[in-house]
Scaffold this motif. Structure first.
Motif, PDB file in Angstrom:
ATOM      1  N   ASP A 311     -28.107 144.310  42.519  1.00 56.30           N
ATOM      2  CA  ASP A 311     -27.958 144.752  41.131  1.00 56.30           C
ATOM      3  C   ASP A 311     -29.162 145.574  40.683  1.00 56.30           C
ATOM      4  O   ASP A 311     -29.024 146.547  39.927  1.00 56.30           O
ATOM      5  N   VAL A 314     -28.838 149.117  42.055  1.00 54.70           N
ATOM      6  CA  VAL A 314     -27.887 149.911  41.274  1.00 54.70           C
ATOM      7  C   VAL A 314     -28.526 150.361  39.963  1.00 54.70           C
ATOM      8  O   VAL A 314     -28.354 151.511  39.524  1.00 54.70           O
ATOM      9  N   GLU A 315     -29.291 149.471  39.315  1.00 51.57           N
ATOM     10  CA  GLU A 315     -29.945 149.814  38.048  1.00 51.57           C
ATOM     11  C   GLU A 315     -30.861 151.022  38.191  1.00 51.57           C
ATOM     12  O   GLU A 315     -30.968 151.856  37.282  1.00 51.57           O
ATOM     13  N   ILE A 318     -28.920 154.277  37.757  1.00 54.10           N
ATOM     14  CA  ILE A 318     -28.071 154.453  36.583  1.00 54.10           C
ATOM     15  C   ILE A 318     -28.370 155.754  35.852  1.00 54.10           C
ATOM     16  O   ILE A 318     -27.469 156.542  35.538  1.00 54.10           O
ATOM     17  N   PHE A 334     -21.303 150.064  33.678  1.00 51.85           N
ATOM     18  CA  PHE A 334     -21.910 149.221  34.714  1.00 51.85           C
ATOM     19  C   PHE A 334     -21.790 147.759  34.313  1.00 51.85           C
ATOM     20  O   PHE A 334     -22.143 147.383  33.182  1.00 51.85           O
ATOM     21  N   LEU A 336     -23.220 144.591  36.013  1.00 54.53           N
ATOM     22  CA  LEU A 336     -24.098 144.171  37.106  1.00 54.53           C
ATOM     23  C   LEU A 336     -24.503 142.728  36.925  1.00 54.53           C
ATOM     24  O   LEU A 336     -25.160 142.363  35.937  1.00 54.53           O
ATOM     25  N   ILE A 356     -20.989 156.458  43.919  1.00 59.59           N
ATOM     26  CA  ILE A 356     -20.887 156.810  42.500  1.00 59.59           C
ATOM     27  C   ILE A 356     -20.724 158.320  42.347  1.00 59.59           C
ATOM     28  O   ILE A 356     -19.930 158.795  41.512  1.00 59.59           O
ATOM     29  N   THR A 370     -16.213 152.968  36.658  1.00 57.38           N
ATOM     30  CA  THR A 370     -16.767 151.622  36.461  1.00 57.38           C
ATOM     31  C   THR A 370     -17.438 151.166  37.740  1.00 57.38           C
ATOM     32  O   THR A 370     -16.852 151.264  38.826  1.00 57.38           O
ATOM     33  N   VAL A 371     -18.669 150.679  37.598  1.00 57.98           N
ATOM     34  CA  VAL A 371     -19.434 150.152  38.741  1.00 57.98           C
ATOM     35  C   VAL A 371     -19.703 148.683  38.472  1.00 57.98           C
ATOM     36  O   VAL A 371     -20.294 148.334  37.439  1.00 57.98           O
ATOM     37  N   ARG A 372     -19.254 147.825  39.424  1.00 59.38           N
ATOM     38  CA  ARG A 372     -19.459 146.381  39.263  1.00 59.38           C
ATOM     39  C   ARG A 372     -20.231 145.844  40.455  1.00 59.38           C
ATOM     40  O   ARG A 372     -20.055 146.320  41.603  1.00 59.38           O
TER      41      ARG A 372
END
Length: 451
Positions: A311, A314-315, A318, A334, A336, A356, A370-372
């Motif tokens: 997570d 990914v941050e 962003i 997002f 996360l 992405i 959407t990113v999970r």
């Protein structure tokens, strides 16, 4: 094309069958000859039994054998028995007058045995010549071959059954023996077939038979040469991509300055804008080539994997993609949750960036991405969903091929998903493709091993 299996079977089974046939012939001879001798001895005994019943009367040889006694000598439940006694003039003293003289004895009291025919039927006959008083007499005994043929048939039938069983058992044992002996080659073939196309690691020889090890050593030498060649190619690719980044970055800076200076010159500004767009594509392709070199599975070292908070990775990406999405007015969201996986931080950055970027690139204006990121009991999951045109099922297997693109109108090099696929393999993860909600778009789901 020759086959080791067929060669081994041919050189084992054919000599074995020849040996079995030779053994059967020898066994037949060893079984039949004593039986033949016993039958001949019995026939000779019948001939010798006539001598005591012959005597010299004057100048003639006569017999005192009664008809009843002669019938006793002829008794046999299977064969017809024939007897004969003649003087030197050929006069029949007793027995059958049509007794054939197929073979005549050469010496006194030395029986001669031969095959002949009597009354239209094959017979085995024996003749001997002996002295009776002052004269000589020729004595013969013969019998048909019914008992002998029956015994011979039983011997042959027993041998055929026995040798057939022995041949079947031997061939079966040879077949399974050859199959067992070639099993290491089959296992090595299965291991090589199950490898990935880019796996150039050497083949283990610890469990291989001694005869196969030289072959494995030759394969390993070839694989090592291929590894060296592949590593050289990857190093060249990485070096070229790395060397291009600095001049391209400088070129981009100069073009940005040029755009600021020529804002009042439309033609120059338009040319500078086109050059800036081309430079951006070259920078992205250089970065893609560098990422591809880093992610090459055959060059990846598993000891680089460590605990990574997915997570957080990914941050860190962003802000860049929020800016990219704003240009197309795409709503990028997002979700996360804390997720700890085994991975390589730099490669995970490349994987996230490409997934992405692919979602933003193929989503239409005013779309949604959407990113999970979340963790289950068995895996850490990264899910990227877009609202693009989707991927037809028949083309889903090919989208991970290098330089393969679904839409030639979209800008890109066709390397993004190939890089994603290589990074997934590096991490021992899995990637799946699903259809988006309401039948629109695409969902990429990557599941990583937990830390």
């Amino acid at each position: 094309m020759s086959s080791i299996r067929l060669v081994l079977l041919k050189w084992l089974i054919v000599p074995l069958l020849v040996l079995n046939i030779s053994g059967a012939a020898l066994t037949y001879w060893l079984a039949w000859m004593p039986a033949q001798v016993a039958f001949d001895q019995s026939l000779a005994d019948a001939a010798w039994a006539l001598i005591p019943h012959l005597r010299m009367v004057g100048s003639r040889i006569e017999t005192d054998l009664s008809n009843q006694a002669e019938e006793v000598l002829r008794v046999d439940h299977f064969d017809a028995v024939y007897l004969m006694a003649r003087d030197v003039e050929g006069k029949t003293i007793l027995g059958d007058k049509d007794f054939p003289l197929t073979c005549l004895p050469a010496a006194l009291d030395d029986p001669t045995i031969c095959d002949g025919e009597m009354r239209g039927e094959p017979v085995r006959l024996i003749t001997l010549k002996t002295d009776i008083g002052t004269g000589q007499v020729l004595i013969g005994a013969a019998e048909t071959l019914r008992k002998r043929n029956a015994i011979r048939s039983e011997i042959v039938a027993a041998l055929v059954i026995l040798e057939g069983l022995l041949a079947a058992v031997s061939v079966t044992m040879i077949w399974f023996g050859v199959r067992k002996g070639l099993l290491p080659l089959q296992k090595m073939q299965e291991k090589l077939d199950s490898r990935r196309d880019d796996d150039l690691s050497t083949v283990g020889e610890q469990e291989a038979p001694l005869e196969v090890r030289p072959f494995i050593n030759a394969i390993n030498k070839l694989l090592l040469r291929a590894q060296t060649s592949a590593r050289a190619q990857q190093d060249f690719l990485a070096n070229v991509a790395h060397q291009l980044r600095t001049p391209l970055a400088g070129l981009k800076t100069q073009l940005e300055w040029l755009q600021q200076k020529c804002s009042d010159e439309p033609d120059t500004a338009r040319s500078a804008s086109l050059m800036m767009s081309s430079t951006d594509r070259m920078i992205r392709q250089s970065n893609q080539l560098l990422a591809l070199a880093r992610a090459e599975p055959s060059q990846f070292e598993r000891n680089r994997l460590g605990t990574v908070e997915l997570d957080k990775v990914v941050e860190q990406s962003i802000q860049h993609f929020v800016q990219e999405a704003d240009r197309k007015r795409i709503d990028i969201g997002f979700d996360l949750q804390p997720t700890r996986v085994m991975g390589d931080r730099f490669l995970l950055h490349d994987l996230i960036d490409n997934l992405i970027d692919n979602a933003v690139r193929y989503s239409p204006l005013n779309g949604v991405v959407t990113v999970r990121c979340f963790q289950t009991d068995t895996a850490g999951c990264l899910v990227v969903e877009d609202c693009g045109p989707g991927i037809p099922p028949e083309r889903q297997e090919r989208i991970f091929d290098r330089f393969y693109r679904l839409d030639e109108k979209q800008a890109g090099s066709g390397l993004g998903l190939a890089i994603v696929h290589d990074i997934v393999q590096d991490h021992g993860a899995t990637i799946s493709i699903e259809q988006g909600s309401d039948g629109k778009g695409t969902i990429f789901r990557v599941e990583f091993p937990l830390a």
